[in-house]
Design a protein around this motif. Structure first.
Motif, PDB file in Angstrom:
ATOM      1  N   PHE A 338       0.844  -1.188   0.000  1.00 48.29           N
ATOM      2  CA  PHE A 338       0.000   0.000   0.000  1.00 48.29           C
ATOM      3  C   PHE A 338       0.888   1.251   0.000  1.00 48.29           C
ATOM      4  CE2 PHE A 338      -2.296   3.410   2.104  1.00 48.29           C
ATOM      5  CZ  PHE A 338      -3.570   3.334   1.569  1.00 48.29           C
ATOM      6  N   GLY A 339       0.609   2.177  -0.919  1.00 49.44           N
ATOM      7  CA  GLY A 339       1.385   3.413  -0.999  1.00 49.44           C
ATOM      8  C   GLY A 339       2.525   3.372  -1.999  1.00 49.44           C
ATOM      9  N   ASP A 340       2.905   2.177  -2.481  1.00 48.08           N
ATOM     10  CA  ASP A 340       3.965   2.083  -3.490  1.00 48.08           C
ATOM     11  C   ASP A 340       3.448   2.611  -4.835  1.00 48.08           C
ATOM     12  OD1 ASP A 340       5.554   0.927  -1.608  1.00 48.08           O
ATOM     13  OD2 ASP A 340       5.408  -1.119  -2.387  1.00 48.08           O
ATOM     14  N   ALA A 341       4.388   2.992  -5.711  1.00 51.16           N
ATOM     15  CA  ALA A 341       4.013   3.400  -7.067  1.00 51.16           C
ATOM     16  C   ALA A 341       3.371   2.217  -7.780  1.00 51.16           C
ATOM     17  CB  ALA A 341       5.237   3.892  -7.826  1.00 51.16           C
ATOM     18  N   ASP A 342       2.239   2.464  -8.460  1.00 51.60           N
ATOM     19  CA  ASP A 342       1.517   1.362  -9.104  1.00 51.60           C
ATOM     20  C   ASP A 342       1.799   1.247 -10.593  1.00 51.60           C
ATOM     21  OD1 ASP A 342       0.185   3.486 -10.201  1.00 51.60           O
ATOM     22  OD2 ASP A 342      -1.821   2.845  -9.574  1.00 51.60           O
ATOM     23  N   GLY A 343       2.745   2.039 -11.103  1.00 52.08           N
ATOM     24  CA  GLY A 343       3.085   1.966 -12.519  1.00 52.08           C
ATOM     25  C   GLY A 343       2.261   2.874 -13.398  1.00 52.08           C
ATOM     26  N   THR A 344       1.289   3.582 -12.821  1.00 48.81           N
ATOM     27  CA  THR A 344       0.455   4.497 -13.602  1.00 48.81           C
ATOM     28  C   THR A 344       0.587   5.927 -13.099  1.00 48.81           C
ATOM     29  OG1 THR A 344      -1.475   4.217 -12.163  1.00 48.81           O
ATOM     30  CG2 THR A 344      -1.219   2.644 -13.973  1.00 48.81           C
ATOM     31  N   GLY A 345       1.588   6.166 -12.252  1.00 46.27           N
ATOM     32  CA  GLY A 345       1.757   7.495 -11.691  1.00 46.27           C
ATOM     33  C   GLY A 345       0.957   7.732 -10.430  1.00 46.27           C
ATOM     34  N   HIS A 346       0.352   6.679  -9.904  1.00 46.07           N
ATOM     35  CA  HIS A 346      -0.434   6.798  -8.690  1.00 46.07           C
ATOM     36  C   HIS A 346       0.123   5.851  -7.621  1.00 46.07           C
ATOM     37  CE1 HIS A 346      -3.165   7.952 -12.017  1.00 46.07           C
ATOM     38  NE2 HIS A 346      -3.608   8.864 -11.154  1.00 46.07           N
ATOM     39  N   GLU A 347      -0.424   5.952  -6.430  1.00 51.64           N
ATOM     40  CA  GLU A 347      -0.023   5.057  -5.351  1.00 51.64           C
ATOM     41  C   GLU A 347      -0.944   3.839  -5.306  1.00 51.64           C
ATOM     42  OE1 GLU A 347      -0.015   7.262  -1.725  1.00 51.64           O
ATOM     43  OE2 GLU A 347       1.859   8.306  -2.170  1.00 51.64           O
ATOM     44  N   ALA A 348      -0.371   2.682  -4.976  1.00 57.45           N
ATOM     45  CA  ALA A 348      -1.158   1.463  -4.868  1.00 57.45           C
ATOM     46  C   ALA A 348      -2.095   1.560  -3.670  1.00 57.45           C
ATOM     47  CB  ALA A 348      -0.240   0.260  -4.724  1.00 57.45           C
ATOM     48  N   MET A 349      -3.328   1.100  -3.875  1.00 63.55           N
ATOM     49  CA  MET A 349      -4.322   1.122  -2.803  1.00 63.55           C
ATOM     50  C   MET A 349      -4.401  -0.204  -2.052  1.00 63.55           C
ATOM     51  SD  MET A 349      -5.709   4.152  -2.736  1.00 63.55           S
ATOM     52  CE  MET A 349      -3.995   4.643  -2.894  1.00 63.55           C
ATOM     53  N   GLY A 350      -3.542  -1.153  -2.460  1.00 62.54           N
ATOM     54  CA  GLY A 350      -3.546  -2.459  -1.806  1.00 62.54           C
ATOM     55  C   GLY A 350      -2.196  -3.126  -1.928  1.00 62.54           C
ATOM     56  N   VAL A 351      -2.150  -4.393  -1.574  1.00 56.22           N
ATOM     57  CA  VAL A 351      -0.917  -5.171  -1.613  1.00 56.22           C
ATOM     58  C   VAL A 351      -1.020  -6.200  -2.737  1.00 56.22           C
ATOM     59  CG1 VAL A 351      -1.813  -6.778   0.132  1.00 56.22           C
ATOM     60  CG2 VAL A 351       0.637  -6.661  -0.268  1.00 56.22           C
ATOM     61  N   THR A 352       0.085  -6.444  -3.432  1.00 60.22           N
ATOM     62  CA  THR A 352       0.127  -7.415  -4.528  1.00 60.22           C
ATOM     63  C   THR A 352       1.105  -8.524  -4.152  1.00 60.22           C
ATOM     64  OG1 THR A 352      -0.343  -5.694  -6.155  1.00 60.22           O
ATOM     65  CG2 THR A 352       0.559  -7.759  -6.981  1.00 60.22           C
ATOM     66  N   VAL A 353       0.642  -9.766  -4.260  1.00 61.39           N
ATOM     67  CA  VAL A 353       1.441 -10.926  -3.864  1.00 61.39           C
ATOM     68  C   VAL A 353       1.608 -11.855  -5.061  1.00 61.39           C
ATOM     69  CG1 VAL A 353       1.679 -12.823  -2.214  1.00 61.39           C
ATOM     70  CG2 VAL A 353       0.434 -10.766  -1.551  1.00 61.39           C
ATOM     71  N   ALA A 354       2.851 -12.215  -5.380  1.00 59.99           N
ATOM     72  CA  ALA A 354       3.124 -13.179  -6.448  1.00 59.99           C
ATOM     73  C   ALA A 354       3.107 -14.581  -5.867  1.00 59.99           C
ATOM     74  CB  ALA A 354       4.482 -12.888  -7.091  1.00 59.99           C
ATOM     75  N   THR A 355       2.481 -15.502  -6.575  1.00 62.07           N
ATOM     76  CA  THR A 355       2.350 -16.878  -6.099  1.00 62.07           C
ATOM     77  C   THR A 355       2.855 -17.845  -7.154  1.00 62.07           C
ATOM     78  OG1 THR A 355       0.171 -17.392  -7.044  1.00 62.07           O
ATOM     79  CG2 THR A 355       0.201 -16.118  -4.998  1.00 62.07           C
ATOM     80  N   ASN A 356       2.885 -19.105  -6.782  1.00 62.04           N
ATOM     81  CA  ASN A 356       3.147 -20.146  -7.758  1.00 62.04           C
ATOM     82  C   ASN A 356       1.835 -20.522  -8.442  1.00 62.04           C
ATOM     83  OD1 ASN A 356       5.892 -20.345  -7.477  1.00 62.04           O
ATOM     84  ND2 ASN A 356       5.844 -22.037  -6.037  1.00 62.04           N
ATOM     85  N   PRO A 357       1.881 -21.188  -9.584  1.00 63.88           N
ATOM     86  CA  PRO A 357       0.643 -21.557 -10.283  1.00 63.88           C
ATOM     87  C   PRO A 357      -0.276 -22.411  -9.415  1.00 63.88           C
ATOM     88  CG  PRO A 357       2.531 -21.831 -11.733  1.00 63.88           C
ATOM     89  CD  PRO A 357       3.085 -21.548 -10.367  1.00 63.88           C
ATOM     90  N   GLU A 358      -1.580 -22.165  -9.566  1.00 64.51           N
ATOM     91  CA  GLU A 358      -2.637 -22.967  -8.936  1.00 64.51           C
ATOM     92  C   GLU A 358      -2.543 -22.979  -7.408  1.00 64.51           C
ATOM     93  OE1 GLU A 358      -2.524 -26.790 -10.813  1.00 64.51           O
ATOM     94  OE2 GLU A 358      -3.013 -25.985 -12.784  1.00 64.51           O
ATOM     95  N   THR A 359      -2.099 -21.871  -6.844  1.00 67.83           N
ATOM     96  CA  THR A 359      -2.049 -21.729  -5.392  1.00 67.83           C
ATOM     97  C   THR A 359      -3.452 -21.480  -4.846  1.00 67.83           C
ATOM     98  OG1 THR A 359       0.217 -20.893  -5.371  1.00 67.83           O
ATOM     99  CG2 THR A 359      -1.170 -20.259  -3.530  1.00 67.83           C
ATOM    100  N   VAL A 360      -3.764 -22.074  -3.700  1.00 69.74           N
ATOM    101  CA  VAL A 360      -5.084 -21.897  -3.092  1.00 69.74           C
ATOM    102  C   VAL A 360      -5.170 -20.519  -2.439  1.00 69.74           C
ATOM    103  CG1 VAL A 360      -4.408 -22.926  -0.883  1.00 69.74           C
ATOM    104  CG2 VAL A 360      -6.811 -22.936  -1.564  1.00 69.74           C
ATOM    105  N   VAL A 361      -6.338 -19.892  -2.537  1.00 68.17           N
ATOM    106  CA  VAL A 361      -6.606 -18.586  -1.928  1.00 68.17           C
ATOM    107  C   VAL A 361      -7.628 -18.800  -0.818  1.00 68.17           C
ATOM    108  CG1 VAL A 361      -7.397 -16.213  -2.312  1.00 68.17           C
ATOM    109  CG2 VAL A 361      -6.230 -17.459  -4.147  1.00 68.17           C
ATOM    110  N   THR A 362      -7.296 -18.370   0.399  1.00 68.43           N
ATOM    111  CA  THR A 362      -8.193 -18.568   1.535  1.00 68.43           C
ATOM    112  C   THR A 362      -8.709 -17.238   2.055  1.00 68.43           C
ATOM    113  OG1 THR A 362      -6.351 -18.522   3.118  1.00 68.43           O
ATOM    114  CG2 THR A 362      -6.981 -20.674   2.234  1.00 68.43           C
ATOM    115  N   ALA A 363      -9.781 -17.306   2.825  1.00 72.66           N
ATOM    116  CA  ALA A 363     -10.336 -16.097   3.428  1.00 72.66           C
ATOM    117  C   ALA A 363      -9.406 -15.611   4.526  1.00 72.66           C
ATOM    118  CB  ALA A 363     -11.715 -16.396   3.998  1.00 72.66           C
ATOM    119  N   PRO A 364      -8.958 -14.359   4.474  1.00 73.82           N
ATOM    120  CA  PRO A 364      -8.064 -13.864   5.524  1.00 73.82           C
ATOM    121  C   PRO A 364      -8.778 -13.675   6.856  1.00 73.82           C
ATOM    122  CG  PRO A 364      -8.566 -12.132   3.962  1.00 73.82           C
ATOM    123  CD  PRO A 364      -9.161 -13.384   3.404  1.00 73.82           C
ATOM    124  N   ALA A 365     -10.105 -13.552   6.825  1.00 72.95           N
ATOM    125  CA  ALA A 365     -10.880 -13.347   8.054  1.00 72.95           C
ATOM    126  C   ALA A 365     -12.309 -13.825   7.802  1.00 72.95           C
ATOM    127  CB  ALA A 365     -10.879 -11.871   8.452  1.00 72.95           C
TER     128      ALA A 365
END
Length: 466
Positions: A338-365
């Motif tokens: 959050f707050g990093d440059a997003d590549g479009t001249g703006h700040e990122a509004m969230g977090v970006t996570v790189a994963t391996n293929p077919e990784t499971v996504v779970t509910a954080p809460a």
């Protein structure tokens, strides 16, 4: 007669030593007689360690993807999994708990795969460095090995057998005294490099064996989760026609919405299942506020114990109390905060996570699924209402395994990442083609920094191309 002979020997030895490739090493302190006519060529700059590691990790990841395609479950293992699922109590609570446990095991295996991937890349970089060093010194090493071979074939003669033998011994001693230190230094360095290379190769082989076993376990867990999802779908399935109608209506609303706030508002007002579940969740929150301090403390203790009621329809405890307790929805590397440059001249509004293929996504809460589907440039997206005015946005998945109007528990599997990064506005200017999950926290409709909510181990950041 002996002194002139020794003087002659010393003269010959000096000539021979000066022509030896090791004479410079034996006489480091001696100044050069004449400066070289041409300046020495500039050495190439050393390789960038970070770039080398990134390239090696890309290579390792490609090899692992190829390896994963060769691993499969035996028919006996598949039958064993089917029998274990069949033996489960067919209740919503037991199946969902089994899904949460399976997702936790799968995420742990995916973390171990990522760690092994990094270890193999690091070992590979070190191995390449030693090989490069050996290659650059190949001419010198060839002379060292040749000298050692000649010395082995022609050992110094026995001393004081004949005058000629004595003279040869003196000559050999003089030559060896000047040359052997250089040979010994290079020989010791060569032996150390070869020993290090052998140790790295052994460590790589052991890590690959562990990784193969982990990948096999991961495939088994993935199969178990697929079977559990089928059972869960059977238990939670409502009228098929009603679900299909809601899905089409939500797609229409998503097409008309111009913002996330508008999308959430339209879902909660016009989709019956979401509207009813949201009303029930709000009522549960109001009821919780009416509890006594003692009752709230008991409820919090039960939630903190990890065994809250699996039949609940509202979060186990207020979202504001979850700071530093949430785990990332996927096992992976954080590329952007959050707050990093997003590549479009703006700040990122969230977090970006790189994963391996077919990784499971779970509910954080715990949360109510307000929306599950495709939305504009976000791609496949899930929005969770976590209570206390907070919404959690997840996007970039390939397959979604939940539906809107459903209340999900922390750690419950929601979706699966794809094989490659999905093109979207949330993943612009990323130096990777790995699948990326975008996570955004919103409080009363406004993006907020999610870092305070993640556990300490999840707040790090990797290089963009890792």
């Amino acid at each position: 007669m002996i002194l002139p002979a020794l003087a002659a020997v010393f003269g010959v030895a000096a000539i021979l030593v000066s022509s030896s490739p090791f004479s410079v090493r034996a006489q480091d302190a001696a100044p050069e007689a004449t400066p070289p006519s041409n300046p020495p060529a500039a050495e190439p700059p050393p390789p960038d360690p970070a770039a080398a590691l990134a390239a090696k990790r890309d290579q390792t990841r490609a090899e692992l993807e190829t390896l994963s395609k060769t691993i499969s479950l035996s028919s006996d293992k598949v039958s064993e999994l089917q029998q274990s699922i069949a033996s489960l109590e067919k209740s919503t609570q037991s199946i969902r708990q089994a899904l949460i446990d399976s997702a936790a095991r799968r995420k742990e295996l995916e973390r171990r795969i990522l760690e092994s991937e990094k270890k193999l890349a690091d070992l590979g970089v070190k191995e390449d460095g030693i090989r490069r060093s050996l290659h650059e010194r190949r001419g010198l090493l060839a002379e060292v090995l040749a000298a050692l071979q000649r010395m082995g074939r022609n050992p110094p003669p026995a001393l004081l057998v004949t005058p000629d033998d004595a003279l040869a011994s003196v000559r050999s001693a003089i030559l060896l005294g000047a040359v052997v230190p250089g040979i010994r230094k290079e020989t010791d360095k060569l032996a150390a490099d070869l020993a290090s290379l052998a140790a790295l190769q052994t460590a790589s082989a052991a890590e690959k064996a562990r990784l193969t076993a982990t990948m096999s376990d991961g495939i088994e867990e993935e199969r178990r989760m697929d079977l559990l999802l089928v059972e869960n779908d059977k238990l939670s399935r409502s009228n098929a026609a009603e679900l299909e109608a809601e899905k089409k209506r939500s797609e229409e609303l998503a097409g008309k919405a111009t913002s996330l706030e508008g999308l959430v508002a339209s879902m909660e007002s016009e989709i019956a299942s979401v509207r009813e579940a949201a009303a029930a969740a709000r009522q549960a929150e109001e009821n919780r506020k009416l509890l006594t301090d003692e009752q709230r403390a008991q409820a919090k203790a039960l939630a903190d114990s990890g065994v809250p009621d699996k039949n609940r329809i509202a979060p186990a405890y207020p979202f504001g109390e979850l700071r530093a307790k949430l785990e990332l929805p996927v096992a992976g590397d954080i590329l952007r905060q959050f707050g990093d440059a997003d590549g479009t001249g703006h700040e990122a509004m969230g977090v970006t996570v790189a994963t391996n293929p077919e990784t499971v996504v779970t509910a954080p809460a715990d949360g109510l699924v307000v929306f599950a589907g495709a939305f504009r440039s976000y791609g496949q997206m899930i929005i969770l209402d976590a209570g206390d005015g907070y919404h959690l946005v997840l996007s970039g998945m390939d397959t979604i395994n939940t539906r809107q109007g459903k209340f999900v528990f922390s750690g419950e599997p929601l979706a699966v990442m794809g094989a490659k990064r999905v093109a979207s506005a949330t993943a612009l200017a990323l130096e990777t083609d790995r699948p990326t999950l975008y996570i955004e926290f919103r409080k009363d409709g406004k993006p907020v920094d999610s870092r305070p909510w993640w556990t300490a181990k999840d707040t790090g950041k990797a290089r963009n191309d890792s």
